[in-house]
Design a protein around this motif. Sequence first.
Motif, PDB file in Angstrom:
ATOM      1  N   GLY A   1       0.829  -1.210   0.000  1.00 19.50           N
ATOM      2  CA  GLY A   1       0.000   0.000   0.000  1.00 19.50           C
ATOM      3  C   GLY A   1       0.855   1.248   0.000  1.00 19.50           C
ATOM      4  N   MET A   2       1.925   1.235   0.804  1.00 18.49           N
ATOM      5  CA  MET A   2       2.808   2.413   0.881  1.00 18.49           C
ATOM      6  C   MET A   2       3.636   2.564  -0.390  1.00 18.49           C
ATOM      7  N   GLU A   3       4.068   1.429  -0.944  1.00 16.54           N
ATOM      8  CA  GLU A   3       4.880   1.459  -2.163  1.00 16.54           C
ATOM      9  C   GLU A   3       4.088   2.058  -3.330  1.00 16.54           C
ATOM     10  N   PHE A   4       2.826   1.655  -3.451  1.00 21.80           N
ATOM     11  CA  PHE A   4       1.997   2.213  -4.513  1.00 21.80           C
ATOM     12  C   PHE A   4       1.525   3.613  -4.140  1.00 21.80           C
ATOM     13  N   GLY A   5       1.280   3.805  -2.857  1.00 17.52           N
ATOM     14  CA  GLY A   5       0.771   5.093  -2.399  1.00 17.52           C
ATOM     15  C   GLY A   5       1.741   6.224  -2.666  1.00 17.52           C
ATOM     16  N   ARG A   6       3.049   5.949  -2.495  1.00 17.63           N
ATOM     17  CA  ARG A   6       3.999   7.042  -2.709  1.00 17.63           C
ATOM     18  C   ARG A   6       4.081   7.412  -4.184  1.00 17.63           C
ATOM     19  N   ARG A   7       3.524   6.563  -5.040  1.00 16.39           N
ATOM     20  CA  ARG A   7       3.429   6.907  -6.463  1.00 16.39           C
ATOM     21  C   ARG A   7       2.020   7.369  -6.798  1.00 16.39           C
ATOM     22  N   ARG A   8       1.229   7.621  -5.756  1.00 16.25           N
ATOM     23  CA  ARG A   8      -0.157   8.075  -5.894  1.00 16.25           C
ATOM     24  C   ARG A   8      -0.964   7.124  -6.767  1.00 16.25           C
ATOM     25  N   ALA A   9      -0.679   5.834  -6.629  1.00 22.06           N
ATOM     26  CA  ALA A   9      -1.433   4.826  -7.376  1.00 22.06           C
ATOM     27  C   ALA A   9      -1.969   3.811  -6.378  1.00 22.06           C
ATOM     28  N   PRO A  10      -3.218   3.972  -5.948  1.00 19.55           N
ATOM     29  CA  PRO A  10      -3.758   3.060  -4.950  1.00 19.55           C
ATOM     30  C   PRO A  10      -3.717   1.601  -5.424  1.00 19.55           C
ATOM     31  N   SER A  11      -3.363   0.694  -4.507  1.00 17.51           N
ATOM     32  CA  SER A  11      -3.226  -0.712  -4.898  1.00 17.51           C
ATOM     33  C   SER A  11      -4.512  -1.482  -4.613  1.00 17.51           C
ATOM     34  N   TRP A  12      -5.646  -0.956  -5.064  1.00 13.16           N
ATOM     35  CA  TRP A  12      -6.892  -1.715  -4.896  1.00 13.16           C
ATOM     36  C   TRP A  12      -7.865  -1.393  -6.014  1.00 13.16           C
TER      37      TRP A  12
END
Lengths: 216, 250
Positions: free
Chosen positions: A205-216
């Motif tokens: 979640g944090m890895e995708f979140g820091r790219r502003r791409a939610p992982s869901w």
Amino acid sequence: MSLYELLRGPLLWLAFGVFIGGMIVRVVLFFQLSTKKDKPIYRFFSWKWLWLSIFHWIVPLNETAKKNPITTAVGFIFHFCLLVTPLFLLAHGVLWYESWEISWWSLPETVADYMTLITIGCGIFLALRRILLPYVRVVTTTADYVLLGVTLAPFVTGYLAYHQYFDYYTVLILHMFFGELMLVVIPFTKLSHFIMFFFSRAVTGMEFGRRRAPSW
Amino acid sequence: MAEETAFDPKKFKEAVEEKTNARLKMWLEICAHCGLCADTCHFYLANDKDPKMIPAVKGKRVLEAFKKKDKIDEEFLEDFYWTVYGDCTMCRRCTMFCPFGIDIATITSTGRGLCVSQGKVPENLVKTIESYYKHGNQMEVSEEDWIDTLQWMEEELQEELPGATIPIDKKGANLLYTVNAREPKFYPMDISQAAMVFYLAGEDWTMSSKGWDDTNLAMFAGDLKAASYISQLVRDAAEELEVKRVAITE
């Protein structure tokens, strides 16, 4: 000491000890290794994305749930019954009260009975999925069937014991044995997703979140 | 460099130990083998739904490699090489759809890193990595050719927009514009078009004589040492020119 007393006493302690201790060790090991070799987790740490990621998958609020409604529904009902039934079963509550004089809310017996059947039904669905769908069969190992069996065995024997089918004492012994076996294997197998689910969801979640791409 | 290494189980084991981290261990263990990743993979869909192409299978291959350590043989390595380089583009689509968020792309990348320890890297990637080390870009563009191209593009640009420039090594500019090395090599007009946008937008920008290639093909090779060297080239250029931002080409 009778077999019943053994399973009700020392082996139950052992099972809970291995289960809880094993989980703590898993978490400690994760932190120990990750602080050395998984620096990006801490460098881009974010409570916001951690909780959002866990939330969107602990309730079915994601694309996978939309694309696979039946599997998702079965999966969620399965996990819900798996956790709630044993914790709030009246007969289990009585045992806790006998030992510790503590008690909490319990499920009406008929409801618990149906939930047991639902858990078994969901388990059978998951097993059939493994057998029938080529893309699930290809990744399925013997361990997957064994672990599904170990997870369902306490429910099957619990159902038989409640309705007193077959020899009650034997069924009860088997029920206790399988229940304890399930707890013991959790920290050492893929069932460790009991706790590691939260860690895996958090880091992704944090890895995708820091790219502003939610992982869901 | 990658090509100097050959089949060497001991080095494979060392690479496994070096690359083992908490996330990888967790992911390789908790995969529930649910198969929900199947439909998310273009390799699976493009190969008539061949079950062997689902992401979880590829993750399992890497798990096997991690378990084998120095007990690998050349046959296994060859097969493994084709899995990690041939059957996954590390697009991370399956990661987005995995209930546990298991990052097969990172797992594949780690698998490629294991191949690097055996000198098993696709030939073209090896060539580009050599070029990065030698020329600072993937297309063997020399510094002289690079500056020539920029000046030539500036002249073309000025025919259309008198007064427009392509600044080189302008200290303290707001923006450092970096490109893909294919642009000076094959499509130099792209650079003058970007310059046109910057000029009309009134941007204070510059290009650098060094560290101007923003591609990083070593990353695809799983060669993290080379990958960080390449990223450092751009960072060094940005720091030397004291720019505020680095822009990368589309």
